[in-house]
Design a protein around this motif. Structure first.
Motif, short mmCIF file in Angstrom:
data_model
loop_
_atom_site.label_atom_id
_atom_site.label_comp_id
_atom_site.label_asym_id
_atom_site.label_seq_id
_atom_site.Cartn_x
_atom_site.Cartn_y
_atom_site.Cartn_z
N MET A 33 20.54 14.14 32.18
CA MET A 33 20.63 13.98 30.73
C MET A 33 21.80 14.77 30.20
O MET A 33 22.03 15.90 30.63
N ARG A 34 22.50 14.17 29.24
CA ARG A 34 23.59 14.92 28.58
C ARG A 34 23.02 15.59 27.33
O ARG A 34 23.17 15.11 26.22
N TRP A 35 22.34 16.70 27.54
CA TRP A 35 21.61 17.31 26.43
C TRP A 35 22.32 18.53 25.85
O TRP A 35 22.04 18.95 24.72
N ARG A 36 23.26 19.10 26.60
CA ARG A 36 23.88 20.36 26.16
C ARG A 36 24.69 20.15 24.87
O ARG A 36 25.34 19.13 24.70
N GLY A 37 24.61 21.16 24.00
CA GLY A 37 25.38 21.10 22.76
C GLY A 37 24.68 20.34 21.64
O GLY A 37 25.19 20.26 20.53
N ARG A 87 20.22 6.38 19.55
CA ARG A 87 20.82 7.32 18.60
C ARG A 87 21.84 8.23 19.27
O ARG A 87 22.88 8.53 18.69
N ALA A 88 21.52 8.70 20.48
CA ALA A 88 22.31 9.79 21.06
C ALA A 88 22.91 9.49 22.43
O ALA A 88 23.78 10.23 22.88
N ALA A 89 22.44 8.42 23.09
CA ALA A 89 22.94 8.06 24.44
C ALA A 89 22.98 9.27 25.37
O ALA A 89 24.02 9.66 25.88
N LEU A 90 21.81 9.86 25.58
CA LEU A 90 21.71 11.05 26.42
C LEU A 90 21.54 10.73 27.90
O LEU A 90 21.74 11.57 28.76
N LEU A 91 21.10 9.51 28.17
CA LEU A 91 20.70 9.19 29.55
C LEU A 91 21.87 9.03 30.48
O LEU A 91 22.92 8.48 30.12
N GLU A 92 21.67 9.53 31.69
CA GLU A 92 22.65 9.37 32.75
C GLU A 92 22.01 8.50 33.83
O GLU A 92 20.79 8.36 33.87
N PRO A 93 22.85 7.92 34.73
CA PRO A 93 22.26 7.11 35.80
C PRO A 93 21.21 7.92 36.57
O PRO A 93 21.42 9.09 36.86
N GLY A 94 20.08 7.30 36.82
CA GLY A 94 19.01 7.97 37.57
C GLY A 94 17.95 8.59 36.69
O GLY A 94 16.86 8.91 37.17
N ASP A 95 18.25 8.75 35.39
CA ASP A 95 17.28 9.40 34.50
C ASP A 95 16.00 8.57 34.36
O ASP A 95 14.89 9.10 34.43
N ILE A 96 16.15 7.27 34.10
CA ILE A 96 14.97 6.41 33.93
C ILE A 96 14.09 6.49 35.19
O ILE A 96 12.86 6.60 35.09
N GLU A 97 14.74 6.47 36.34
CA GLU A 97 13.99 6.54 37.59
C GLU A 97 13.23 7.87 37.68
O GLU A 97 12.10 7.92 38.17
N GLU A 98 13.85 8.95 37.18
CA GLU A 98 13.17 10.24 37.17
C GLU A 98 11.91 10.20 36.29
O GLU A 98 10.87 10.72 36.65
N GLY A 99 12.04 9.55 35.13
CA GLY A 99 10.90 9.43 34.22
C GLY A 99 9.78 8.62 34.85
O GLY A 99 8.61 8.98 34.77
N LEU A 100 10.16 7.51 35.49
CA LEU A 100 9.16 6.65 36.13
C LEU A 100 8.49 7.38 37.30
O LEU A 100 7.28 7.26 37.50
#
Ligand SMILES: [Zn+2]
Length: 282
Positions: A1-5, A217-230
């Motif tokens: 996730m691109r969450w920093r800042g 709204r923020a486009a935080l997701l990076e490749p692999g994130d959805i798979e991590e959630g699942l």
């Protein structure tokens, strides 16, 4: 996730290193549990009773910060939790505004080992939880190791868990949680468990809604994130947990839903972004 800042929520309370302190709300856990039970048996509106003691969730956020016995920590995990919570605040404020309502965000308490909540004493072993009595989410960060051990590492796996707990807060605000508890009080054990599964799957669906809106709204997701959630949704499925505990994965013992169901409802929320799609009781 691109969450920093990104914005960090002011609703995170850090109680780590403070040990077990009594609830500052003035009513001990025991008294609160009796109140909740009394509400269930006498058909009172539990939330109304509770609000007399814990106040309006909206007014609590304005209270002055408590002096901590240890210096405030601002480690990466806390920053991450604060950003995810802030993103849930933005998402649900927008969803509630669409329905002409104002969203009252929950507080999130970080603790270590044991914590006093209005629902009683929570411990690290019980994992993250939401207490409807004080509108607060409780997380011991050692759960991150647990997620890794269960095969669900990664920042988005943890974000899904936080969003799921916020989902329970939504159910508390909408009254669904109270309705379910009332139904459960007159149901058989198997029926009560089935109701619990529907409540949990709806919280998974709400976590999916958060994912959908945040991404737009923020486009935080990076490749692999959805798979991590699942993977996280699957890791906390009842069938898998019961099997790991050496018990037969029988349906009537499920309280959260199977791995497959949890993934499906999370995905449904994520794909639609629509709260109407999360009617697990239909
Ligand atoms: Zn849950």
């Amino acid at each position: 996730m691109r969450w920093r800042g990104r914005r960090q929520s002011g609703n995170v309370e850090d109680r780590r290193g403070r040990g077990l302190v009594r609830s500052k709300k003035g009513v001990g856990g025991g008294a609160m549990i009796i109140l909740i039970l009394a509400g269930l048996f006498f058909g009172e509106d539990v939330q109304k009773i509770l609000s007399l003691f814990v106040g309006n969730p909206g007014t609590q956020t304005a209270s002055t910060p408590q002096q901590s016995s240890t210096p405030a920590q601002n480690d990466e995990a806390k920053q991450f939790v604060s950003v995810v919570l802030a993103e849930t605040e933005d998402t649900w404020a927008a969803v509630f505004a669409q329905a002409g309502q104002r969203y009252q965000p929950p507080k999130l308490v970080l603790y270590q080992d044991q914590v006093q909540s209005a629902c009683g004493v929570g411990s690290a072993a019980s994992g993250p939880f939401y207490c409807p009595g004080d509108y607060q989410i409780y997380i011991d960060l050692s759960f991150l190791n647990e997620l890794r051990r269960m095969g669900a590492p990664g920042d988005f796996a943890f974000a899904y868990v936080i969003a799921h707990e916020v989902g329970h807060h939504i159910q508390n605000l909408t009254g669904t949680a109270t309705q379910v508890r009332q139904l459960q009080s007159r149901a058989s054990r198997a029926e009560a468990n089935a109701l619990s599964v529907r409540l949990e799957l709806q919280a998974d669906c709400y976590a999916g809604i958060w994912t959908n809106h945040t991404e737009k709204r923020a486009a935080l997701l990076e490749p692999g994130d959805i798979e991590e959630g699942l993977a996280a949704a699957a890791a906390v499925g009842d069938d898998r947990l019961l099997k790991q505990a050496g018990r037969a994965p029988r349906r009537e013992n499920f309280t959260h839903g199977s791995s497959q169901e949890r993934m499906e409802w999370f995905q449904r929320g994520m794909q639609t972004g629509d709260i109407q799609a999360c009617n697990t009781f239909g």
